[in-house]
Write a protein that holds these residues in place. Structure first.
Motif, short mmCIF file in Angstrom:
data_model
loop_
_atom_site.label_atom_id
_atom_site.label_comp_id
_atom_site.label_asym_id
_atom_site.label_seq_id
_atom_site.Cartn_x
_atom_site.Cartn_y
_atom_site.Cartn_z
N UNK A 186 -4.84 7.86 -3.29
CA UNK A 186 -3.42 7.92 -3.13
C UNK A 186 -3.23 9.25 -2.91
N UNK A 187 -2.52 9.35 -1.25
CA UNK A 187 -1.21 10.53 -0.96
C UNK A 187 -0.51 10.99 -2.38
N UNK A 188 0.10 9.39 -3.01
CA UNK A 188 1.49 10.09 -2.96
C UNK A 188 0.56 9.31 -4.66
N UNK A 189 1.81 10.46 -5.86
CA UNK A 189 0.89 10.43 -6.90
C UNK A 189 2.05 9.40 -8.03
N UNK A 190 0.90 7.90 -7.96
CA UNK A 190 1.60 6.74 -8.52
C UNK A 190 1.07 6.27 -9.77
N UNK A 191 1.09 5.12 -10.25
CA UNK A 191 0.79 4.57 -11.74
C UNK A 191 -0.71 3.35 -11.06
N UNK A 192 -1.63 4.18 -10.78
CA UNK A 192 -2.73 3.21 -10.32
C UNK A 192 -3.57 1.83 -11.38
N UNK A 193 -2.77 1.86 -12.38
CA UNK A 193 -3.39 0.16 -12.87
C UNK A 193 -2.01 -0.41 -13.13
N UNK A 194 -1.68 -0.11 -12.58
CA UNK A 194 -0.12 -1.69 -11.85
C UNK A 194 -0.47 -2.10 -10.39
N UNK A 195 -1.24 -0.30 -9.70
CA UNK A 195 -0.97 -0.53 -8.68
C UNK A 195 -2.26 -1.53 -8.27
N UNK A 196 -3.90 -1.63 -9.30
CA UNK A 196 -4.83 -2.44 -9.29
C UNK A 196 -4.90 -3.64 -9.81
N UNK A 197 -3.32 -3.62 -10.57
CA UNK A 197 -3.48 -5.11 -10.96
C UNK A 197 -2.80 -5.79 -10.01
N UNK A 198 -2.30 -4.89 -8.74
CA UNK A 198 -1.62 -6.35 -7.49
C UNK A 198 -2.72 -5.90 -6.49
N UNK A 199 -3.93 -5.20 -6.50
CA UNK A 199 -4.89 -5.48 -5.72
C UNK A 199 -6.02 -5.86 -5.94
N UNK A 200 -6.00 -6.52 -7.01
CA UNK A 200 -6.80 -8.07 -7.70
C UNK A 200 -5.94 -9.27 -6.86
N UNK A 201 -4.99 -9.42 -7.09
CA UNK A 201 -3.83 -10.66 -6.35
C UNK A 201 -4.85 -11.30 -4.58
N UNK A 202 -5.18 -9.89 -4.25
CA UNK A 202 -5.72 -9.75 -2.58
C UNK A 202 -6.26 -11.02 -2.38
N UNK A 203 -6.82 -12.31 -1.99
CA UNK A 203 -8.28 -12.53 -1.81
C UNK A 203 -9.54 -12.22 -2.22
N UNK A 204 -9.39 -11.38 -1.28
CA UNK A 204 -10.76 -11.07 -0.70
C UNK A 204 -11.02 -9.68 -0.82
N UNK A 205 -10.11 -9.63 -2.27
CA UNK A 205 -10.65 -7.53 -3.48
C UNK A 205 -11.07 -8.60 -4.67
#
Length: 248
Positions: free
Chosen positions: A162-181
């Motif tokens: 990400x270009x923007x500094x964010x909480x990647x712990x929270x992003x990873x939790x959300x990405x894991x909810x996407x079926x093909x990830x």
């Protein structure tokens, strides 16, 4: 005229002493503000420092903010203000040394990178990798909002940044909810080095510890020097204590 000058000088002296007695209750800003004396590149480094310091506080205190992808601006703003004050201070030898040794938070990459796994034949992942968008609405919302790019690491693994500094712990939790990830995790901090820590944090005072580490730091720095810095919302920066090994 002499009386006027005397009154004016007395007034200015009063302001000076009130500002320097360490008891002025001027709060830090709650909006992120770049000091005009700080270059854009330096400000981005200090902004990452401030965000990572806030994220470390969330982790240490296990607060609900850990679930948020964006790090609260009202939390970041006082810290970035304090860090800029230290960076710009021209009176303390310790502030000069902090600049000279380029001391920042450890592993800012945690704010920008993560690793995910997915089937290499998945059309959404391939579109993201090749075109910059996935054709999956929820994932594309994250991609566009945080300007996230994707690189292949091989063996069904991908690094996203990400270009923007964010909480990647929270992003990873959300990405894991996407079926093909299949899996997702933020980049881990490996090694040792210089560091900044927050010891105390109120609306008008922040207590920071800057440390410079050296000597086989990939395995754990064998030597370290510390500066404890107090920063007031009024703009006053003071050295509270200094310890550790003699600087190289």
């Amino acid at each position: 005229m002499k009386n006027y000058l005397f009154i004016l000088s007395s007034f200015l002296a009063g302001i000076f002493f009130v500002a320097c007695d360490g008891e002025t209750t001027i709060d830090f800003p709650t909006d992120i503000i770049q000091d005009s004396r700080v270059s854009d590149s330096t400000f981005q480094i200090l902004l990452d420092d401030a965000k990572l310091l806030c994220l470390n506080l969330y982790l240490n205190e296990e607060t609900r903010e850990l679930n948020n992808i964006e790090i609260d601006e009202s939390h970041v703003a006082p810290v970035i203000s304090a860090l800029q004050m230290v960076f710009l201070d021209s009176l303390l030898q310790s502030a000069y040394e902090i600049r000279e040794y380029q001391i920042h938070t450890l592993c800012p990459v945690q704010l920008h990178e993560g690793i995910l796994s997915s089937d290499t034949i998945n059309t959404n992942i391939n579109s993201w990798y090749r075109n910059g968008y996935s054709d999956h609405r929820q994932l594309d919302d994250y991609i566009y909002e945080y300007n996230i790019s994707l690189d292949s690491l091989g063996n069904n693994l991908y690094k996203y940044r990400s270009e923007t500094g964010i909480n990647h712990l929270a992003l990873a939790s959300e990405l894991k909810k996407i079926p093909f990830i299949l899996s997702a995790k933020s980049t881990l901090c490996i090694g040792d080095g210089s560091q900044i820590e927050i010891i105390d944090y109120t609306s008008d005072f922040i207590h920071l510890i800057y440390s410079y580490g050296w000597g086989d730091c990939p395995a754990g720095c064998s030597k370290r020097h510390y500066w404890e810095i107090g920063v007031y919302g009024s703009g006053i920066v003071v050295l509270l204590a200094e310890s550790g090994n003699k600087l190289p």
